[in-house]
Design a protein around this motif. Structure first.
Motif, PDB file in Angstrom:
ATOM      1  N   TYR A 106     -28.128   1.068 -21.266  1.00  0.00           N
ATOM      2  CA  TYR A 106     -27.540   0.365 -19.977  1.00  0.00           C
ATOM      3  C   TYR A 106     -28.316  -0.433 -19.364  1.00  0.00           C
ATOM      4  O   TYR A 106     -27.534  -1.254 -18.344  1.00  0.00           O
ATOM      5  N   GLU A 107     -29.691   0.588 -19.716  1.00  0.00           N
ATOM      6  CA  GLU A 107     -30.903   0.499 -18.198  1.00  0.00           C
ATOM      7  C   GLU A 107     -30.805  -1.707 -18.847  1.00  0.00           C
ATOM      8  O   GLU A 107     -30.829  -2.286 -17.969  1.00  0.00           O
ATOM      9  N   LYS A 108     -31.173  -1.980 -19.913  1.00  0.00           N
ATOM     10  CA  LYS A 108     -30.976  -3.068 -20.355  1.00  0.00           C
ATOM     11  C   LYS A 108     -29.462  -4.053 -20.310  1.00  0.00           C
ATOM     12  O   LYS A 108     -29.994  -5.628 -20.147  1.00  0.00           O
ATOM     13  N   LYS A 130     -31.108 -11.336  -4.080  1.00  0.00           N
ATOM     14  CA  LYS A 130     -30.906  -9.920  -4.354  1.00  0.00           C
ATOM     15  C   LYS A 130     -29.429  -9.677  -4.428  1.00  0.00           C
ATOM     16  O   LYS A 130     -28.872  -8.334  -5.098  1.00  0.00           O
ATOM     17  N   SER A 131     -28.548  -9.530  -2.911  1.00  0.00           N
ATOM     18  CA  SER A 131     -27.843  -8.864  -2.798  1.00  0.00           C
ATOM     19  C   SER A 131     -26.531  -9.541  -3.191  1.00  0.00           C
ATOM     20  O   SER A 131     -25.605  -8.766  -3.414  1.00  0.00           O
ATOM     21  N   PHE A 142     -21.246  -0.869 -12.276  1.00  0.00           N
ATOM     22  CA  PHE A 142     -23.166  -0.350 -12.014  1.00  0.00           C
ATOM     23  C   PHE A 142     -22.966   0.135 -11.297  1.00  0.00           C
ATOM     24  O   PHE A 142     -22.395  -0.089 -10.097  1.00  0.00           O
ATOM     25  N   GLU A 143     -23.345   1.385 -11.121  1.00  0.00           N
ATOM     26  CA  GLU A 143     -23.534   2.174  -9.731  1.00  0.00           C
ATOM     27  C   GLU A 143     -24.574   2.001  -8.829  1.00  0.00           C
ATOM     28  O   GLU A 143     -25.562   1.038  -9.701  1.00  0.00           O
ATOM     29  N   ASN A 148     -30.840  -0.963  -8.249  1.00  0.00           N
ATOM     30  CA  ASN A 148     -31.618  -0.159  -7.850  1.00  0.00           C
ATOM     31  C   ASN A 148     -32.917   0.049  -8.422  1.00  0.00           C
ATOM     32  O   ASN A 148     -33.773  -0.770  -7.680  1.00  0.00           O
ATOM     33  N   ASP A 149     -32.869   1.033  -9.276  1.00  0.00           N
ATOM     34  CA  ASP A 149     -33.743   1.530 -10.135  1.00  0.00           C
ATOM     35  C   ASP A 149     -34.370   0.206 -11.033  1.00  0.00           C
ATOM     36  O   ASP A 149     -35.942  -0.480 -11.250  1.00  0.00           O
ATOM     37  N   THR A 150     -33.454  -0.178 -11.437  1.00  0.00           N
ATOM     38  CA  THR A 150     -33.867  -1.323 -12.547  1.00  0.00           C
ATOM     39  C   THR A 150     -34.282  -2.719 -11.531  1.00  0.00           C
ATOM     40  O   THR A 150     -35.171  -2.966 -11.748  1.00  0.00           O
TER      41      THR A 150
END
Length: 158
Positions: A106-108, A130-131, A142-143, A148-150
């Motif tokens: 999911y992160e990838k 970015k925005s 995607f949440e 944001n974590d990514t």
């Protein structure tokens, strides 16, 4: 055009084949049944038969739907959940089946879509890029927190 009439057994077989071709949920099978002139009792009998013989299995449907929409269509959890709810799948079942998506995949996926999309944004300030990319990822389901974590990881890598 008048509806061609089939015997009960012919209709039953058509619905078995409909389920065999690809996993289906109850709502899809009921929708398909509307093509045939069936009384309620006949519909119930067919549904029970499909369940008993495991042609119709809501959990199997949900799991294969989640895998397909994530690994093939690259949808995020929010979009998958919304579409499954439209098919009348319960939130409880949806959530219990999300283990079909491995967290690192999911992160990838977020990182890959982020990089692909972001690299196509020409002539923009970094913050605009970015925005725009965050908006795009959210539209794919995607949440925000995950995105944001990514982002924080990718900016830490640079």
């Amino acid at each position: 055009m008048e509806k061609k009439s089939f015997t009960f057994d012919e209709i039953k077989l058509k619905l078995v084949n409909y389920c065999v071709y690809q996993d289906r949920c109850h709502a899809e099978v009921e929708q398909k049944m509307r093509e045939f002139l069936l009384i309620e009792e006949a519909k119930d009998e067919i549904i029970l038969y499909l369940l008993k013989e495991n042609y119709l299995n809501e959990e199997r449907f949900t799991r294969s739907y989640i895998r397909g929409k994530f690994y093939i269509k690259h949808w995020g959890r929010n979009k998958i959940k919304m579409h499954l709810k439209q098919k009348q799948i319960t939130e409880k079942l949806i959530n219990s089946c999300f283990d079909e998506i491995h967290e690192d995949d999911y992160e990838k996926m977020i990182r890959k879509i982020f990089e692909d999309y972001s690299s196509k944004q020409k002539g923009l300030q970094e913050y605009q890029k970015k925005s725009k990319t965050i908006k795009y990822l959210m539209s794919r389901g995607f949440e925000y927190e995950k995105i944001n974590d990514t982002f924080e990881e990718t900016s830490a890598d640079n």
